[in-house]
Design a protein around this motif. Structure first.
Motif, PDB file in Angstrom:
ATOM      1  N   SER A  70      13.325   2.563  -5.530  1.00  0.00           N
ATOM      2  CA  SER A  70      14.725   3.017  -5.542  1.00  0.00           C
ATOM      3  C   SER A  70      14.882   4.270  -6.387  1.00  0.00           C
ATOM      4  N   ARG A  71      14.248   4.271  -7.562  1.00  0.00           N
ATOM      5  CA  ARG A  71      14.341   5.448  -8.433  1.00  0.00           C
ATOM      6  C   ARG A  71      13.626   6.646  -7.799  1.00  0.00           C
ATOM      7  N   ALA A  72      12.486   6.384  -7.151  1.00  0.00           N
ATOM      8  CA  ALA A  72      11.770   7.473  -6.484  1.00  0.00           C
ATOM      9  C   ALA A  72      12.660   8.121  -5.428  1.00  0.00           C
ATOM     10  N   LEU A  73      13.377   7.310  -4.671  1.00  0.00           N
ATOM     11  CA  LEU A  73      14.265   7.839  -3.649  1.00  0.00           C
ATOM     12  C   LEU A  73      15.388   8.667  -4.261  1.00  0.00           C
ATOM     13  N   MET A  74      15.942   8.188  -5.384  1.00  0.00           N
ATOM     14  CA  MET A  74      17.039   8.916  -6.027  1.00  0.00           C
ATOM     15  C   MET A  74      16.562  10.223  -6.652  1.00  0.00           C
ATOM     16  N   VAL A  75      15.394  10.180  -7.289  1.00  0.00           N
ATOM     17  CA  VAL A  75      14.898  11.357  -8.006  1.00  0.00           C
ATOM     18  C   VAL A  75      14.311  12.399  -7.051  1.00  0.00           C
ATOM     19  N   LEU A  76      13.509  11.927  -6.094  1.00  0.00           N
ATOM     20  CA  LEU A  76      12.837  12.855  -5.189  1.00  0.00           C
ATOM     21  C   LEU A  76      13.750  13.322  -4.058  1.00  0.00           C
ATOM     22  N   GLY A  77      14.630  12.437  -3.595  1.00  0.00           N
ATOM     23  CA  GLY A  77      15.492  12.767  -2.471  1.00  0.00           C
ATOM     24  C   GLY A  77      14.849  12.366  -1.152  1.00  0.00           C
ATOM     25  N   ILE A  78      15.684  12.194  -0.144  1.00  0.00           N
ATOM     26  CA  ILE A  78      15.225  11.734   1.169  1.00  0.00           C
ATOM     27  C   ILE A  78      14.200  12.684   1.770  1.00  0.00           C
ATOM     28  N   LYS A  79      14.444  13.995   1.648  1.00  0.00           N
ATOM     29  CA  LYS A  79      13.565  14.972   2.293  1.00  0.00           C
ATOM     30  C   LYS A  79      12.137  14.870   1.749  1.00  0.00           C
ATOM     31  N   GLU A  80      12.012  14.782   0.412  1.00  0.00           N
ATOM     32  CA  GLU A  80      10.679  14.726  -0.190  1.00  0.00           C
ATOM     33  C   GLU A  80      10.005  13.394   0.103  1.00  0.00           C
ATOM     34  N   VAL A  81      10.762  12.309   0.049  1.00  0.00           N
ATOM     35  CA  VAL A  81      10.183  11.001   0.374  1.00  0.00           C
ATOM     36  C   VAL A  81       9.742  10.961   1.837  1.00  0.00           C
ATOM     37  N   ASN A  82      10.518  11.577   2.697  1.00  0.00           N
ATOM     38  CA  ASN A  82      10.138  11.656   4.115  1.00  0.00           C
ATOM     39  C   ASN A  82       8.808  12.388   4.273  1.00  0.00           C
TER      40      ASN A  82
ATOM     41  N   ALA B 193       0.835  -1.212   0.000  1.00  0.00           N
ATOM     42  CA  ALA B 193       0.000   0.000   0.000  1.00  0.00           C
ATOM     43  C   ALA B 193       0.864   1.254   0.000  1.00  0.00           C
ATOM     44  N   LEU B 194       1.903   1.263   0.827  1.00  0.00           N
ATOM     45  CA  LEU B 194       2.808   2.408   0.873  1.00  0.00           C
ATOM     46  C   LEU B 194       3.559   2.547  -0.435  1.00  0.00           C
ATOM     47  N   SER B 195       4.064   1.443  -0.971  1.00  0.00           N
ATOM     48  CA  SER B 195       4.802   1.488  -2.244  1.00  0.00           C
ATOM     49  C   SER B 195       3.943   2.057  -3.360  1.00  0.00           C
ATOM     50  N   SER B 196       2.702   1.564  -3.440  1.00  0.00           N
ATOM     51  CA  SER B 196       1.779   2.032  -4.475  1.00  0.00           C
ATOM     52  C   SER B 196       1.488   3.522  -4.326  1.00  0.00           C
ATOM     53  N   THR B 197       1.267   3.957  -3.091  1.00  0.00           N
ATOM     54  CA  THR B 197       0.970   5.367  -2.828  1.00  0.00           C
ATOM     55  C   THR B 197       2.136   6.259  -3.233  1.00  0.00           C
ATOM     56  N   LEU B 198       3.350   5.874  -2.850  1.00  0.00           N
ATOM     57  CA  LEU B 198       4.525   6.693  -3.170  1.00  0.00           C
ATOM     58  C   LEU B 198       4.739   6.787  -4.677  1.00  0.00           C
ATOM     59  N   LEU B 199       4.565   5.670  -5.385  1.00  0.00           N
ATOM     60  CA  LEU B 199       4.773   5.685  -6.833  1.00  0.00           C
ATOM     61  C   LEU B 199       3.697   6.515  -7.539  1.00  0.00           C
ATOM     62  N   LYS B 200       2.455   6.423  -7.071  1.00  0.00           N
ATOM     63  CA  LYS B 200       1.388   7.234  -7.673  1.00  0.00           C
ATOM     64  C   LYS B 200       1.664   8.722  -7.478  1.00  0.00           C
ATOM     65  N   LEU B 201       2.081   9.098  -6.275  1.00  0.00           N
ATOM     66  CA  LEU B 201       2.375  10.507  -6.012  1.00  0.00           C
ATOM     67  C   LEU B 201       3.600  10.968  -6.799  1.00  0.00           C
ATOM     68  N   ALA B 202       4.621  10.128  -6.863  1.00  0.00           N
ATOM     69  CA  ALA B 202       5.839  10.493  -7.574  1.00  0.00           C
ATOM     70  C   ALA B 202       5.580  10.706  -9.056  1.00  0.00           C
ATOM     71  N   ASN B 203       4.607   9.974  -9.620  1.00  0.00           N
ATOM     72  CA  ASN B 203       4.309  10.077 -11.045  1.00  0.00           C
ATOM     73  C   ASN B 203       3.169  11.046 -11.352  1.00  0.00           C
ATOM     74  N   SER B 204       2.653  11.720 -10.348  1.00  0.00           N
ATOM     75  CA  SER B 204       1.569  12.672 -10.570  1.00  0.00           C
ATOM     76  C   SER B 204       2.132  14.011 -11.055  1.00  0.00           C
ATOM     77  N   ALA B 205       1.241  14.865 -11.530  1.00  0.00           N
ATOM     78  CA  ALA B 205       1.654  16.213 -11.952  1.00  0.00           C
ATOM     79  C   ALA B 205       2.142  17.037 -10.768  1.00  0.00           C
TER      80      ALA B 205
ATOM     81  N   GLU C 156       8.757   8.363 -16.392  1.00  0.00           N
ATOM     82  CA  GLU C 156       8.039   7.609 -15.363  1.00  0.00           C
ATOM     83  C   GLU C 156       9.001   7.114 -14.289  1.00  0.00           C
ATOM     84  N   ILE C 157       8.577   7.231 -13.048  1.00  0.00           N
ATOM     85  CA  ILE C 157       9.329   6.676 -11.923  1.00  0.00           C
ATOM     86  C   ILE C 157       8.713   5.313 -11.635  1.00  0.00           C
ATOM     87  N   ASP C 158       9.458   4.241 -11.940  1.00  0.00           N
ATOM     88  CA  ASP C 158       8.872   2.902 -11.929  1.00  0.00           C
ATOM     89  C   ASP C 158       9.347   2.020 -10.784  1.00  0.00           C
ATOM     90  N   SER C 159      10.107   2.570  -9.856  1.00  0.00           N
ATOM     91  CA  SER C 159      10.563   1.775  -8.718  1.00  0.00           C
ATOM     92  C   SER C 159      10.765   2.678  -7.505  1.00  0.00           C
TER      93      SER C 159
END
Length: 279
Positions: free
Chosen positions: A72-84, A48-60, A67-70
């Motif tokens: 790991s990529r979400a963490l690299m692209v968004l950064g720790i602060k945004e993922v937090n 549920a958390l993984s799905s939520t993070l990927l949906k938000l990361a790929n939203s406008a 597309e952010i498809d993993s």
């Protein structure tokens, strides 16, 4: 003896548990030695958390060209602060996933909350507001104290929700309880140990009209009222309700206000869907 905002926050803390995965992530995110792989490994264990993070990361909301498809990529692209920030979003919204939906209009509650968050994000970026990286969460959670009050004061809460154009919900809250629900929000988020930069604007924003406060608190004052206007078309006037001197202080024009409304109207449903807030 009348209960305080902190008393109600403590009651809600006992009844509304934060998800286990959130608590584990918060623990390791507070450790500077934690690697991105360790964070990704924990997130992946919760679909549920993984799905939520990927949906938000790929939203406008973020508007990345690819597309952010993993995770790991979400963490690299968004950064720790945004993922937090996104993990905090997930944790708090899930804590209230099972509240009684018949006491207040939950769709409208989350609509106002998400609108306020998006308005904060849009205007903070537009006006280069300093120290604003937590303001999306401040906007989203500014009124979560309402859900805390649902646990023990359903009748009084329903009365507070029956406001009209002659008063605001905050006036009714103050009259009935002697404090606003934003104060309960701030106390509850303190108990849950969210960052102070998220809590401070929530604690202060109702005083922004009469006191000289930080730009983040002033912006939350404007956006909380703008979100209310947006959910109740025709009830309040933008010209008299938003605090013109605060708009002047932040150099926000009415055209920019209207642009911000268009932005949140375009993105609000997608964010509510990603967070599973829309019934």
């Amino acid at each position: 003896m009348a209960l305080t905002a902190l008393d109600y926050a403590k009651k809600a803390e006992q009844l509304c548990a934060l998800p286990d995965v959130y608590l584990r992530l918060k623990e390791i995110l507070d450790d500077e030695k934690t690697s991105l792989d360790e964070i990704a490994d924990i997130i992946i264990l919760d679909p549920a958390l993984s799905s939520t993070l990927l949906k938000l990361a790929n939203s406008a909301f973020f508007n990345f060209p690819r597309e952010i498809d993993s995770i790991s990529r979400a963490l690299m692209v968004l950064g720790i602060k945004e993922v937090n920030n996104l993990i905090n979003t997930y944790g708090v919204t899930q804590a209230f996933a099972n509240v009684n939906e018949h006491i207040i209009d939950m769709d409208r509650f989350w609509e106002v909350s998400v609108d306020c968050a998006l308005l904060c994000k849009y205007l903070a970026k537009k006006k280069n507001i300093p120290e604003a990286d937590g303001l999306f969460l401040s906007g989203l959670l500014h009124n979560v104290g309402t859900l805390a009050m649902m646990q023990s004061e359903d009748k009084k809460l329903q009365y507070c929700e029956q406001y009209d154009s002659d008063e605001t919900p905050w006036q009714r809250q103050q009259d009935v309880f002697g404090f606003t629900f934003a104060e309960v929000s701030a106390e509850l988020l303190c108990l849950w140990q969210l960052p102070e930069k998220i809590i401070k604007p929530i604690r202060e924003y109702h005083q922004a009209y009469s006191q000289e406060l930080s730009p983040t608190s002033s912006l939350l004052y404007i956006t909380s009222r703008l979100a209310l206007i947006n959910s109740h078309p025709g009830m309040y006037s933008k010209k008299t309700f938003l605090g013109k001197h605060l708009m002047d202080d932040l150099d926000i024009t009415m055209d920019e206000i209207n642009e911000a409304i268009d932005f949140c109207n375009g993105e609000g449903l997608a964010i509510m869907s990603a967070l599973k807030l829309k019934k």
